[in-house]
Design a protein around this motif. Sequence first.
Motif, PDB file in Angstrom:
ATOM      1  N   THR A  24      21.943  13.509 122.090  1.00 12.04           N
ATOM      2  CA  THR A  24      21.728  12.494 121.058  1.00 12.04           C
ATOM      3  C   THR A  24      20.473  12.758 120.243  1.00 12.04           C
ATOM      4  OG1 THR A  24      22.817  10.816 122.438  1.00 12.04           O
ATOM      5  CG2 THR A  24      21.408  10.013 120.658  1.00 12.04           C
ATOM      6  N   LEU A  25      20.612  12.633 118.926  1.00 10.76           N
ATOM      7  CA  LEU A  25      19.484  12.633 118.006  1.00 10.76           C
ATOM      8  C   LEU A  25      19.386  11.242 117.398  1.00 10.76           C
ATOM      9  CD1 LEU A  25      17.283  13.884 116.170  1.00 10.76           C
ATOM     10  CD2 LEU A  25      19.137  14.602 114.628  1.00 10.76           C
ATOM     11  N   ILE A  26      18.226  10.606 117.522  1.00  9.23           N
ATOM     12  CA  ILE A  26      17.993   9.302 116.923  1.00  9.23           C
ATOM     13  C   ILE A  26      16.865   9.425 115.906  1.00  9.23           C
ATOM     14  CG2 ILE A  26      17.199   6.928 117.327  1.00  9.23           C
ATOM     15  CD1 ILE A  26      18.603   7.014 120.013  1.00  9.23           C
ATOM     16  N   ILE A  27      17.154   9.017 114.676  1.00 10.47           N
ATOM     17  CA  ILE A  27      16.166   9.033 113.594  1.00 10.47           C
ATOM     18  C   ILE A  27      15.924   7.596 113.163  1.00 10.47           C
ATOM     19  CG2 ILE A  27      15.649   9.804 111.252  1.00 10.47           C
ATOM     20  CD1 ILE A  27      17.439  12.233 111.777  1.00 10.47           C
ATOM     21  N   THR A  28      14.666   7.166 113.190  1.00 11.51           N
ATOM     22  CA  THR A  28      14.324   5.807 112.765  1.00 11.51           C
ATOM     23  C   THR A  28      13.393   5.858 111.561  1.00 11.51           C
ATOM     24  OG1 THR A  28      12.392   5.643 114.224  1.00 11.51           O
ATOM     25  CG2 THR A  28      14.521   4.983 115.149  1.00 11.51           C
ATOM     26  N   ALA A  29      13.188   4.707 110.939  1.00 12.70           N
ATOM     27  CA  ALA A  29      12.327   4.597 109.760  1.00 12.70           C
ATOM     28  C   ALA A  29      11.135   3.699 110.085  1.00 12.70           C
ATOM     29  CB  ALA A  29      13.106   4.025 108.577  1.00 12.70           C
ATOM     30  N   GLU A  30       9.958   4.088 109.633  1.00 11.12           N
ATOM     31  CA  GLU A  30       8.725   3.393 110.001  1.00 11.12           C
ATOM     32  C   GLU A  30       8.755   1.914 109.640  1.00 11.12           C
ATOM     33  OE1 GLU A  30       3.865   3.704 109.332  1.00 11.12           O
ATOM     34  OE2 GLU A  30       5.217   5.056 108.229  1.00 11.12           O
ATOM     35  N   PHE A  31       9.256   1.576 108.445  1.00  9.78           N
ATOM     36  CA  PHE A  31       9.220   0.186 107.968  1.00  9.78           C
ATOM     37  C   PHE A  31      10.601  -0.459 108.034  1.00  9.78           C
ATOM     38  CE2 PHE A  31       5.576   2.257 105.857  1.00  9.78           C
ATOM     39  CZ  PHE A  31       4.561   1.466 106.371  1.00  9.78           C
ATOM     40  N   ASP A  32      11.259  -0.295 109.145  1.00 11.15           N
ATOM     41  CA  ASP A  32      12.608  -0.798 109.361  1.00 11.15           C
ATOM     42  C   ASP A  32      12.593  -1.793 110.518  1.00 11.15           C
ATOM     43  OD1 ASP A  32      15.315  -1.216 109.812  1.00 11.15           O
ATOM     44  OD2 ASP A  32      15.811   0.903 110.040  1.00 11.15           O
ATOM     45  N   PRO A  33      13.156  -2.991 110.356  1.00  7.52           N
ATOM     46  CA  PRO A  33      13.215  -3.912 111.494  1.00  7.52           C
ATOM     47  C   PRO A  33      14.015  -3.364 112.675  1.00  7.52           C
ATOM     48  CG  PRO A  33      14.491  -4.752 109.624  1.00  7.52           C
ATOM     49  CD  PRO A  33      13.691  -3.595 109.116  1.00  7.52           C
ATOM     50  N   LEU A  34      14.923  -2.416 112.436  1.00  6.10           N
ATOM     51  CA  LEU A  34      15.716  -1.829 113.514  1.00  6.10           C
ATOM     52  C   LEU A  34      15.016  -0.669 114.214  1.00  6.10           C
ATOM     53  CD1 LEU A  34      19.250  -1.713 111.814  1.00  6.10           C
ATOM     54  CD2 LEU A  34      18.317  -3.487 113.298  1.00  6.10           C
ATOM     55  N   ARG A  35      13.813  -0.340 113.787  1.00  8.54           N
ATOM     56  CA  ARG A  35      13.108   0.847 114.303  1.00  8.54           C
ATOM     57  C   ARG A  35      12.997   0.857 115.823  1.00  8.54           C
ATOM     58  NH1 ARG A  35       7.188   0.345 112.942  1.00  8.54           N
ATOM     59  NH2 ARG A  35       7.239  -0.795 114.931  1.00  8.54           N
ATOM     60  N   ASP A  36      12.436  -0.198 116.388  1.00  4.73           N
ATOM     61  CA  ASP A  36      12.098  -0.182 117.812  1.00  4.73           C
ATOM     62  C   ASP A  36      13.324  -0.212 118.709  1.00  4.73           C
ATOM     63  OD1 ASP A  36       9.507  -0.127 116.966  1.00  4.73           O
ATOM     64  OD2 ASP A  36       9.009  -2.177 117.586  1.00  4.73           O
ATOM     65  N   GLU A  37      14.366  -0.933 118.311  1.00  5.67           N
ATOM     66  CA  GLU A  37      15.558  -0.979 119.165  1.00  5.67           C
ATOM     67  C   GLU A  37      16.280   0.369 119.167  1.00  5.67           C
ATOM     68  OE1 GLU A  37      19.094  -3.240 116.962  1.00  5.67           O
ATOM     69  OE2 GLU A  37      17.149  -4.197 116.591  1.00  5.67           O
ATOM     70  N   GLY A  38      16.225   1.082 118.027  1.00  5.21           N
ATOM     71  CA  GLY A  38      16.800   2.421 118.004  1.00  5.21           C
ATOM     72  C   GLY A  38      16.049   3.369 118.920  1.00  5.21           C
ATOM     73  N   GLU A  39      14.724   3.315 118.863  1.00  2.29           N
ATOM     74  CA  GLU A  39      13.910   4.181 119.716  1.00  2.29           C
ATOM     75  C   GLU A  39      14.044   3.798 121.193  1.00  2.29           C
ATOM     76  OE1 GLU A  39       9.988   4.035 118.045  1.00  2.29           O
ATOM     77  OE2 GLU A  39      10.620   4.949 116.154  1.00  2.29           O
ATOM     78  N   GLU A  40      14.152   2.508 121.459  1.00  2.00           N
ATOM     79  CA  GLU A  40      14.333   2.056 122.840  1.00  2.00           C
ATOM     80  C   GLU A  40      15.668   2.543 123.397  1.00  2.00           C
ATOM     81  OE1 GLU A  40      13.382   0.136 126.461  1.00  2.00           O
ATOM     82  OE2 GLU A  40      12.181   0.790 124.736  1.00  2.00           O
ATOM     83  N   TYR A  41      16.693   2.558 122.549  1.00  2.00           N
ATOM     84  CA  TYR A  41      17.987   3.072 122.999  1.00  2.00           C
ATOM     85  C   TYR A  41      17.866   4.545 123.382  1.00  2.00           C
ATOM     86  CZ  TYR A  41      23.042   3.743 123.232  1.00  2.00           C
ATOM     87  OH  TYR A  41      24.311   4.016 123.678  1.00  2.00           O
ATOM     88  N   GLY A  42      17.135   5.308 122.587  1.00  2.00           N
ATOM     89  CA  GLY A  42      16.920   6.708 122.920  1.00  2.00           C
ATOM     90  C   GLY A  42      16.192   6.869 124.243  1.00  2.00           C
ATOM     91  N   LYS A  43      15.185   6.045 124.476  1.00  2.00           N
ATOM     92  CA  LYS A  43      14.431   6.118 125.736  1.00  2.00           C
ATOM     93  C   LYS A  43      15.318   5.783 126.929  1.00  2.00           C
ATOM     94  CE  LYS A  43      10.122   4.850 123.397  1.00  2.00           C
ATOM     95  NZ  LYS A  43       9.147   3.759 123.159  1.00  2.00           N
TER      96      LYS A  43
END
Length: 305
Positions: free
Chosen positions: A240-259
């Motif tokens: 899996t590759l997860i790309i998030t955006a710094e000023f996005d409300p969905l940022r942290d949940e996407g990164e948490e899913y990757g973790k």
Amino acid sequence: MAINKVVRAALKALSYNDIDVKKNYMLKRNFVKLTHRHYLKPFFKTWDCQLDSGNHSIPVRIFSPDEEGDYPILLFFHGGGWVTGNIDSYSKVCANMARLTCHNVVSVDYRLAPEHPFPAGLEDCYQAAKSFITKDEINSKEVTLIGDSAGGNLAAALSLLARERKEFTIKKQVLIYPATYNDHNETSPFLSVHENGTDYLLTSKRICDYMELYKSSPEDYLNPYFAPLLAKDLSDQPDTLIITAEFDPLRDEGEEYGKKLREAGNKVQIYRVKDGLHGFFALPPSFPQVKLCYDIINRFLSEVR
């Protein structure tokens, strides 16, 4: 390009008059259709076809690179909050994607809520994946799932569903600022919802409205196929590759899913695009954030499992 004071002020002004998506989703959907007509078709190679799914057909559009060749496949699920967007509105994105990744891009026109609530869109995406991955002439290793926002949610949920049903195997997935959680209110555990949920175009309220339209019952909020981060077992998932955006409300949940995927033993890469806003992937490839995004995607796609 960094977000300076002037840009911040403009973004805040654009985000201030937050429309009621639940009441006005048809206006937004029609606006997207009106402003994204498929007028570019003569300038790149596409094929439109229909996949049979029992009682209905699923439209797909296939985009090919400029040069003739036998290319692997990116199976693409568009964003739009499960409520708006279609293969026309993402045609330029997909044409660029085919050219810049040297892949055939298959864009899936899944059914939209609220006319077709959860899990209708997910089932369409699943059937599209099954159709391509189980074809005798296509090696399953040559098919990678990719989606942005709601499309990233659908890709992640599809991978979980494929593990459950055991009809085919997904080898790789690319999730671009995916929605993975069920709470975007003031009770959200994620800082990005509170920091970025009002002044950066995609607001927390808008996300809540989209999810309200997508659900078929209140119980869906607790379903991991609706909110993949709720899955108790994340083992045996694709690279899996997860790309998030710094000023996005969905940022942290996407990164948490990757973790969480990584903790479950999966191979995961997580990148946060500096100064990125939700939706930046649809900008022209000349934008620095988009160019970086394709650099990251191409490195991931070129890796041998």
